[in-house]
Design an enzyme around this catalytic site. Sequence first.
Site, PDB file in Angstrom:
ATOM      1  N   ARG A 193     -55.843  37.823 -15.583  1.00 46.63           N
ATOM      2  CA  ARG A 193     -55.031  38.194 -14.436  1.00 46.63           C
ATOM      3  C   ARG A 193     -54.997  39.723 -14.364  1.00 46.63           C
ATOM      4  O   ARG A 193     -54.651  40.388 -15.340  1.00 46.63           O
ATOM      5  CB  ARG A 193     -53.618  37.667 -14.606  1.00 46.63           C
ATOM      6  CG  ARG A 193     -52.738  38.112 -13.475  1.00 46.63           C
ATOM      7  CD  ARG A 193     -51.325  37.667 -13.686  1.00 46.63           C
ATOM      8  NE  ARG A 193     -50.516  38.105 -12.570  1.00 46.63           N
ATOM      9  CZ  ARG A 193     -49.242  38.412 -12.667  1.00 46.63           C
ATOM     10  NH1 ARG A 193     -48.626  38.333 -13.828  1.00 46.63           N
ATOM     11  NH2 ARG A 193     -48.574  38.793 -11.606  1.00 46.63           N
TER      12      ARG A 193
ATOM     13  N   ASN B 114     -53.281  36.727 -19.705  1.00 49.37           N
ATOM     14  CA  ASN B 114     -52.382  37.403 -18.771  1.00 49.37           C
ATOM     15  C   ASN B 114     -51.545  38.407 -19.574  1.00 49.37           C
ATOM     16  O   ASN B 114     -50.615  38.024 -20.280  1.00 49.37           O
ATOM     17  CB  ASN B 114     -51.494  36.348 -18.091  1.00 49.37           C
ATOM     18  CG  ASN B 114     -50.524  36.946 -17.094  1.00 49.37           C
ATOM     19  OD1 ASN B 114     -50.413  38.174 -16.975  1.00 49.37           O
ATOM     20  ND2 ASN B 114     -49.809  36.095 -16.391  1.00 49.37           N
TER      21      ASN B 114
ATOM     22  N   GLU C  75     -50.597  29.185 -11.377  1.00 50.32           N
ATOM     23  CA  GLU C  75     -51.391  30.418 -11.338  1.00 50.32           C
ATOM     24  C   GLU C  75     -52.487  30.430 -12.395  1.00 50.32           C
ATOM     25  O   GLU C  75     -53.612  30.838 -12.136  1.00 50.32           O
ATOM     26  CB  GLU C  75     -50.477  31.630 -11.560  1.00 50.32           C
ATOM     27  CG  GLU C  75     -49.659  31.981 -10.345  1.00 50.32           C
ATOM     28  CD  GLU C  75     -48.579  33.002 -10.651  1.00 50.32           C
ATOM     29  OE1 GLU C  75     -47.629  32.654 -11.387  1.00 50.32           O
ATOM     30  OE2 GLU C  75     -48.682  34.130 -10.170  1.00 50.32           O
TER      31      GLU C  75
ATOM     32  N   ARG D 286     -35.240  43.669  -9.697  1.00 50.63           N
ATOM     33  CA  ARG D 286     -35.736  44.613  -8.681  1.00 50.63           C
ATOM     34  C   ARG D 286     -34.929  44.495  -7.402  1.00 50.63           C
ATOM     35  O   ARG D 286     -34.550  43.387  -7.002  1.00 50.63           O
ATOM     36  CB  ARG D 286     -37.208  44.319  -8.363  1.00 50.63           C
ATOM     37  CG  ARG D 286     -38.152  44.796  -9.440  1.00 50.63           C
ATOM     38  CD  ARG D 286     -39.583  44.391  -9.147  1.00 50.63           C
ATOM     39  NE  ARG D 286     -40.069  43.479 -10.165  1.00 50.63           N
ATOM     40  CZ  ARG D 286     -41.149  42.713 -10.049  1.00 50.63           C
ATOM     41  NH1 ARG D 286     -41.874  42.733  -8.957  1.00 50.63           N
ATOM     42  NH2 ARG D 286     -41.509  41.921 -11.040  1.00 50.63           N
TER      43      ARG D 286
ATOM     44  N   HIS E 123     -48.706  38.416  -6.075  1.00 52.96           N
ATOM     45  CA  HIS E 123     -48.553  36.958  -6.248  1.00 52.96           C
ATOM     46  C   HIS E 123     -49.596  36.182  -5.435  1.00 52.96           C
ATOM     47  O   HIS E 123     -49.381  35.011  -5.118  1.00 52.96           O
ATOM     48  CB  HIS E 123     -47.155  36.464  -5.792  1.00 52.96           C
ATOM     49  CG  HIS E 123     -46.024  36.865  -6.677  1.00 52.96           C
ATOM     50  ND1 HIS E 123     -44.778  37.164  -6.172  1.00 52.96           N
ATOM     51  CD2 HIS E 123     -45.937  37.005  -8.015  1.00 52.96           C
ATOM     52  CE1 HIS E 123     -43.961  37.480  -7.174  1.00 52.96           C
ATOM     53  NE2 HIS E 123     -44.647  37.391  -8.300  1.00 52.96           N
TER      54      HIS E 123
END
Length: 402
Positions: free
Chosen positions: A85, A9, A379, A235, A174
């Site tokens: 990923r 990842n 994940e 964010r 996601h």
Amino acid sequence: MDDQILVVNCGSSSVKIAVFDSHGTVLVSALAEKLGQPDARLVADGEESVSLPAMADHHQALEASIEWLQRAGYLSTEPTAIGHRVVHGGEAFHKAALLDENAIRAIESCADLAPLHNPVNLAGIEAARRLFPEVPQVAVFDTAFHQSLPRHAWLYALPRRFYEDYGVRRYGFHGTSHQYMAEEAARRLDKPLEETSIISAHLGNGCSITAIRNGQSVDTSMGLTPLEGLVMGTRSGDVDPGLFDFLAAKGVTAEETHRILNRESGLLGLSGHTSDMRNLVNAAREGNGQCKDAFEVFCFRLARYIGAMMVSLEQLDALVFTGGIGENSTDVRARTLEHLVLPGFRVDPAANAHHGRNHGGHIAAANSRFPVMVIPTREEAMIAREARALVADSHPRTSRHH
Ligand code: ADP
């Protein structure tokens, strides 16, 4: 040695690596961080720290990490497959894909949709292919699970040419985590996935929420980019699009606005103190008013989105919390659900305080209209599983290098 799946990842200045065994159990995870900086290093197993070549890039980091994994006995000479990923799969990828030249070209062509992410993901893929040219590699996309969104949920109300010429639409992110929430909630509720409907809130440094109807994503809060929707660590989530023009008139350039909305807003911008929810809650408890503000805005926006997600569902089997905040913050879950009295959510304070442990993840009170669950996300295990499944499909019964 048992066959193993390597999961890679790549972030802008880091590479996370994990090795999974054939049962889907993680054997080790390692983080190469501060890439491109003089003090680049590899933190393995959460403790051991190995220095990397100064200014190490993704290729050097991956090479050094793999050497370390092999030396420490976590990885046999070659893994069975490598799962990567990849953030943006555009409309090209509805599920994970075996990485051949065509797939790589398609990922490259999505790069303008995710200029911060896809190029570094591709750097990781290139590095892994150079290190293990014989090993099949698989891309698992953050966007793929959301390709089932109905048209009314992904079209922006913009002139059509923006979608037709540039692919401007809502994609959602996601996806791997939200998909796992649906599967794991269905398993825990003892229902078939195709009959399970949940609202899944993934709350980490990035935050997004998804409505999943009968196992399929039907609405999600992130859009063209991972900036839309909920308040996040740094964010902003949703803002009035009129802001851009307003700031431009004040002399703020587009690049500055981009940086501010992505890196200096959210919990960090509101609190002026931290992007980290744990620190934020502690400071708010000690009376820091700005941190309290940030917490309140975060929970309110989340509650508002939970309400909005209900529009896409005909039944709700569970509201599910995950990610570092969703799994660990009793305060965030409690405060968010306080806003949702009208739809009928009620939390059990004791179960919530223990994150649902000992209750199969359940934290709703007996008089709650809907179950509420806390489910730790996995994940990387999902990426490993997808990689293993694709390789098994495309190379039936091969047992490589054993
Ligand atoms: P990423 O999205 O980078 O994978 P994580 O899922 O690890 O991030 O989530 C990081 C967030 O989780 C941070 O805001 C962190 O403060 C928060 N978090 C972790 N543990 C706790 C806790 N005990 N209480 C509140 N927040 C927590």
